[in-house]
Design a protein around this motif. Sequence first.
Motif: not given
Length: 475
Positions: A264-271, A306-316
């Motif tokens: 985030s350009m606000e600097g409050d999230f990094l992943f 962060s948890r949501g990004l890591i646990s996402f399994g993608g789509l067929e």
Amino acid sequence: MIPITIFDDQTVAVFGLGGSGLATLEALAAGGARVVAYDDNEASRTKAALIEGVEIVDLREADWSSFAALVLAPGVPLTHPEPHWSVKLAQQAGVEIIGDVELFCRQRRHSGIDCPFVAITGTNGKSTTTALISHMLRDSGMDVQMGGNIGTPVLALEPLASDRIYVIEVSSYQIDLAPSIDPSIGLLLNISADHLDRHGDLMSYAKIKARMVSSSGLAVVALDDRLSANVASNLRLKGRTIVTISGFGNSRAMVAAPDGVLQSMEGDFLFNLDQARALRGTHNAQNAAAAIAVVRQFDLPPAALSRGLISFGGLEHRMEEVGAADGVLYINDSKATNADAAARALASFRSVHWIAGGLPKEGGIETLVDLLDRVEHAYLIGDAADEFARTLKKNGVSYSICAHMDLALAAAIDACKAAGAGAKERVVLLSPACASFDQFPNFTVRGDKFREAVHAYLESGTVPIDPSHSSDEGL
């Protein structure tokens, strides 16, 4: 199901009785409308006739003066290459023509239930982004209803409720049939040439996409292509509330830099997106940035993001990993029905055995020339094979015309075996850059066949070949 009460005690005509059409019939009938329906396909008419409160009527012989509206399935031509006969009859009678997404929007306003409505559109990436947004919100314990163009018809979702979030993928066809679409948050990912046979030209197509975010409470727009950036500029000039994002680091709000760091350009999230295997590639950097920009509106903390990004399994069928063995990764990207989508897959890998072709779209693969150095060999199938071969030959890329996908997969596996194990991972990539309709009913069937063939090979060591496909055809 979402009952549609806005046409209570009125007669509504429905044309197009596939999945969304059947859901529309049920929703209208449940809401008290008198529903007449038709489809050119007899089997579809037979299925629709089983729905209580629905009458099958040949609309070519109907009294159109009695209809309050025509609800048209999104796959039925509205304007190009020419209006469907049902559209012409409606226009002659002065009957409004709308779609199921418009019914949802009107019912939402009519009910007075101010439930969040997130609408996602774009030429590419909208299904992945829709699924990612839904996953991240659900993972944080929210009641999320996901549907629209991604699979479940919007009117087949659970009834409207103030604490439910409706995350809806909308295609240009659906927006065209939704004149009053008004999402709480509207997301535009990108605009490139596609569906021009249905909209006439690129500018008409772009205007349809722009209209959806222009009517949103909050517009989220990616800046990574000229047309989308123009949409963002126009919204700012009009004083609209807008969040801009990018997959390439040029946004004022949310960026995913080339090194895969989402910030985030606000600097409050990094992943670092390297942690999210289902989101590989620069195109998914844009998808992830877009999803983060949306879900942040629901006050999710950084840990939940962060948890949501890591646990996402993608789509067929969207960069789907279907198997791996002996240093070879097999990727099903059957959803890549145009060159721009295929470019996103090619850009994600370095050593590609590329299965491409099908029913070609305007421009072929000319826009992919800067990525062809990633292709070790191409295996061409379907109607586009000869056209693609000319482009590859001109750019010094080796290829084989294999005609059918099973033959292409077998040839790619043989080539990888002959090359032997190496330091770099080879990728057998189905990313056709074409529609599927020359050989398959749709891209889903095409991708399923590829996945099944890969699994069969990994289990038995042999690719199953359709007996109707000559074993030496094109090889």
